[in-house]
Design an enzyme around this catalytic site. Structure first.
Site, PDB file in Angstrom:
ATOM      1  N   LYS A 169     -10.235 -15.323   3.006  1.00 56.04           N
ATOM      2  CA  LYS A 169     -10.757 -16.548   3.614  1.00 56.04           C
ATOM      3  C   LYS A 169     -10.508 -17.764   2.723  1.00 56.04           C
ATOM      4  CE  LYS A 169     -14.317 -14.268   6.400  1.00 56.04           C
ATOM      5  NZ  LYS A 169     -15.754 -14.083   6.638  1.00 56.04           N
TER       6      LYS A 169
ATOM      7  N   SER B 142     -19.720 -13.594  10.841  1.00 56.74           N
ATOM      8  CA  SER B 142     -19.572 -14.562   9.747  1.00 56.74           C
ATOM      9  C   SER B 142     -19.412 -16.003  10.223  1.00 56.74           C
ATOM     10  CB  SER B 142     -18.387 -14.178   8.858  1.00 56.74           C
ATOM     11  OG  SER B 142     -17.173 -14.223   9.574  1.00 56.74           O
TER      12      SER B 142
ATOM     13  N   LYS C  57       0.831  -1.215   0.000  1.00 61.25           N
ATOM     14  CA  LYS C  57       0.000   0.000   0.000  1.00 61.25           C
ATOM     15  C   LYS C  57       0.863   1.262   0.000  1.00 61.25           C
ATOM     16  CE  LYS C  57      -2.102  -1.187   3.788  1.00 61.25           C
ATOM     17  NZ  LYS C  57      -1.432  -2.476   3.997  1.00 61.25           N
TER      18      LYS C  57
END
Length: 809
Positions: free
Chosen positions: A759, A716, A360
């Site tokens: 994930k 989640s 980044k």
């Protein structure tokens, strides 16, 4: 005036003159002067003392001496160390130097002694002259309180004008020129008049000095000696019409003329320069004014740099320096295209969100290079004071502008690329909320008139290209988040890491560790093994450290190998030499001088999949499946953290009790609610799975998530906990190679989640073969690269019925 001629030794004096009647001692070190003193001691102990016109002249002649001096009698002579003589003399009478009879071994003069002609004065005239001189002397003693009281008494006791003139000539401090004028006076009246002028001048000087001291004493404390000296200098310069800051003010005005700014800004700065000019030069207010003026002059009010608008060049720079980061690159190219069409538009305010080590910060530097913008990095991690952003008000001691204004000063243009690093790590305290202070900075509608507390003049930030970085958006306040365009920088796949390591990291570390490409070779399989077995991260920082470790060990190995070869070479040369007593260094020199051709080329070390353990040791990570066999009550969930994705084993046990729901493993409030939802949903399926109502009253349900020291939260894991609870209650096993993620509702619907890429990467690294994700995440799945899901079956589910269908054995 009575005169007579004679010859005497001469001593030339430097920066002093001896008057008649004066008792004084001085040191003599010049050879000719010492010879003159010794010659005088052998004669009548008298010597002519004459002042030099130029004190720097080492061997004076007649032209280098004043024409009038004083005949003195030597009272005492003391020899000091270093060939120096100290003499004590008494001035007798004035004399005119007619000529120098000889210059060696000492100066000897033909002189004419002269006595001042006495005046034919009446008693009243002499008394008047005495009183006038005494009055002047009284005023002088009033101004100069350091004069010895014995001297004052001697002068006041004098009743004859001749005696008084002599006393004052001796004791009043005066310049060498004034003393020479007194000596050269033709008569007593001329001496009297000159003495009156000298006294009057001294009185005026002392009066001015006293006035200056009084002015200084009114401003500062008497005990501050150093400060008083500075103030005295300041007052003197004020009396002369000078100030210490004139040159600075002129410099500021010149800078103001060259400043690229609006007329309003220039007028404001000009007023501040005038204010600085009126402030005293050595107090704290002056320092504050100076710092403020310099800050205003150093800001790039309307100075801009020319941006590159070449799309092809920008694309080439971004592709060359960074692999992946497709969304970021596309956004920069979109900005360039719009800027070309509109010529002027609002600069984007972008926030790059992703795990650490994903590039980044470095991509921001590359964007600045591609657009030809000045690059400024502002670290916001740990910033908690609002003044760090908006600056301090100038009323505070040590006030400074905020980091935004400081960044503009550093860039020297008003359109730089400003990187706001770690914007999610800002905090707040009693001094203010830094996130709220950033609202104005990052609002494109307001930042054209950003006001820093220190500068107090609106500064235009609309042309600044802001790029913020964050690991997560959860800690960024919603109003601040709303002002930024969020671009997710997701975790790298193994293939992406491989390309980054091969094309960027490896070359960088080879150069950094002093190696050459001809000395080291790391195979592709070795790189992939480092990625899979020695690192487990979302970014590539750990990978770079491992490559650096390999390069360091190879550098040492090469040097040790070279040293060993040199030792063997010297040993071989020594064995061939006839002189067995030669030292090691002598043999080495001989080898170098004769250039014995046993030199070896530096060998190339190859790092392969087989020998990588030699450099990095045993593998740190293994791709292990969470559960090796199908089990009851154990389900593999998927989680997303600020550092990437991870698997989450959820364990459930059903045991006799009173119907309690026990939650362990440091679950957060959201996760606890998901567990409550799950148990309620399972109770609604009691008939379908033949679960009696009494079961929930007579049994406790215990849900545990391992690694209890780590806090966990988020919605989640809803379908994962519900599946694990149903498995534990019904005794049905769950497929070991199935992982799932999704939020559950009371009606059994599966809601979407975030961090899908991370994930899925975590599931793949753990060896999972089937992953269940919410149906509403299908668009996210379609955007992912094929290599992420390669080797896995990803199934989109809309309800818990579909989840249970694929999960339960």
């Amino acid at each position: 005036m009575s005169e007579y001629t004679r010859q005497l030794p001469v001593v030339a004096l430097r920066n002093m003159a001896v008057m008649p009647g004066m008792l004084i001692h001085f040191d003599v070190n010049r050879k000719v002067s010492i010879e003159a003193i010794e010659a005088a001691m052998l004669l009548n102990q008298q010597v002519l003392l004459v002042s030099q016109i130029d004190a720097e002249t080492e061997n004076p002649t007649a032209d280098d001496l004043y024409r009038v001096g004083t005949i003195a009698e030597i009272k005492q002579m003391i020899k000091l160390p270093g060939n120096v003589i100290r003499v004590l003399v008494t001035g007798l009478e004035r004399a005119t130097l007619d000529s120098l009879v000889s210059e060696q071994p000492y100066l000897k003069a033909q002189l004419t002694s002269k006595e001042a002609e006495l005046l034919n004065l009446t008693e009243a005239e002499e008394e008047a002259m005495v009183r006038a001189l005494r009055d002047l002397f009284e005023v002088y003693t009033t101004e100069n309180n350091k004069l010895n009281k014995d001297i004052i008494r001697q002068v006041e006791a004098s009743r004859e004008i001749e005696k008084m003139v002599e006393q004052l000539s001796i004791h009043i401090p005066m310049t060498l020129e004034d003393k020479q004028l007194l000596l050269a006076a033709s008569d007593l009246m001329e001496q009297y008049e000159r003495l009156c002028l000298i006294l009057a001048d001294e009185i005026e000087v002392m009066r001015i000095k006293r006035e200056l001291q009084n002015k200084v004493k009114d401003k500062v404390d008497k005990n501050q000696k150093d400060y008083i000296m500075r103030e005295q200098l300041k007052v003197i310069k004020e009396e002369l019409g000078e100030t210490s800051s004139v040159s600075d003010i002129m410099q500021y005005l010149e800078q103001l003329k060259e400043l690229v700014a609006s007329d309003e800004v220039k007028e404001k700065i000009k007023k501040e320069i005038e204010r600085f000019q009126n402030v005293a030069g050595s107090n704290s207010e002056s320092a504050v004014a100076r710092g403020y003026v310099e800050t205003l002059l150093s800001l790039p009010w309307d100075k801009v740099s020319e941006d590159f608008m070449d799309l092809a060049y920008a694309k080439e720079v971004l592709e060359t320096e960074h692999y992946g980061l497709k969304k970021v690159k596309e956004r920069v190219l979109d900005f360039l295209a719009v800027r070309q069409l509109t010529e002027k538009g609002d600069s984007p305010i972008i926030c790059l969100v992703g795990p650490p080590g994903t590039g980044k910060t470095s991509i921001a530097r590359s964007i600045a290079k591609a657009l030809n913008k000045e690059y400024v990095r502002i670290s916001l991690g740990g910033v908690r004071d609002e003044a760090e952003i908006r600056g301090h008000r100038r009323t505070y001691v040590g006030a400074l502008p905020g980091r935004i204004i400081t960044g503009l000063k550093q860039a020297k243009v008003k359109n730089p690329l400003m990187l706001l690093d770690e914007i999610d790590k800002m905090s707040s305290d009693y001094k203010g909320d830094t996130a709220s202070a950033m609202l104005e900075v990052l609002d494109s509608e307001q930042n054209c008139n950003f006001v820093d507390h220190y500068v107090e003049i609106p500064v235009d930030l609309s042309e600044v290209m802001f790029i913020a970085t964050a690991n997560t958006t959860q800690t960024i306040p919603k109003p601040l988040l709303d002002r930024m365009e969020i671009i997710e920088v997701s975790s790298y796949t193994e293939n992406e890491k491989f390309h980054i390591a091969k094309n960027h990291l490896l070359n960088k570390q080879i150069e950094k560790n002093g190696l050459k490409k001809s000395q080291i070779s790391i195979s592709e399989k070795a790189l992939r093994k480092i990625i899979s077995d020695y690192t487990r991260e979302a970014g590539v920082r750990g990978l770079e450290r491992k490559i650096s470790e390999v390069c360091r060990k190879i550098a040492r190995e090469l040097l040790e190998q070279e040293s060993k070869e040199n030792q063997n070479l010297i040993k071989s040369a020594k064995n061939k030499s006839n002189n067995k007593n030669q030292s090691h260094s002598e043999v080495a020199a001989a080898v170098e001088a004769e250039e014995i051709s046993v030199t070896t080329k530096p060998s190339k070390i190859k790092v392969t999949e087989k020998n990588i353990t030699t450099y990095l040791g045993k593998p740190k990570f293994r791709n292990e499946i969470a559960s090796q066999k199908d089990e009851v009550g154990i389900v593999c969930g998927l989680a997303w953290t600020s550092v990437g994705g991870t698997t989450l084993q959820i364990e459930v046990n059903s045991l006799p009790g009173k119907g309690a729901l026990i939650l362990t493993g440091q679950m957060g409030d959201v996760m606890k609610e998901s567990a409550q939802l799950g148990i309620s949903y399972i109770r609604s399926l009691s008939k379908e799975y033949k679960i009696s109502e009494e079961y929930f009253q007579k049994n406790d349900i215990h849900i545990h998530i391992p690694e209890g020291a780590t806090p966990k939260d988020g919605p989640s894991a809803g379908i994962t906990m519900a599946t694990a609870m149903l498995s534990a209650i019904t005794g049905k096993k769950v497929h070991a190679k199935v992982a799932m993620t999704g939020e559950i509702t009371l009606r059994g619907r599966v809601l979407p989640i975030g961090g899908l890429k991370e994930k899925l990467l975590a599931a793949k690294n753990t060896g999972i073969k089937k992953v269940l994700i919410p149906e509403k995440n299908r668009p996210d799945l379609e955007e992912l690269e094929q290599e992420i899901t390669e080797g896995m079956e990803v199934i989109c589910v809309a309800t818990m019925d579909e989840v249970l269908k694929h999960a339960l054995v």
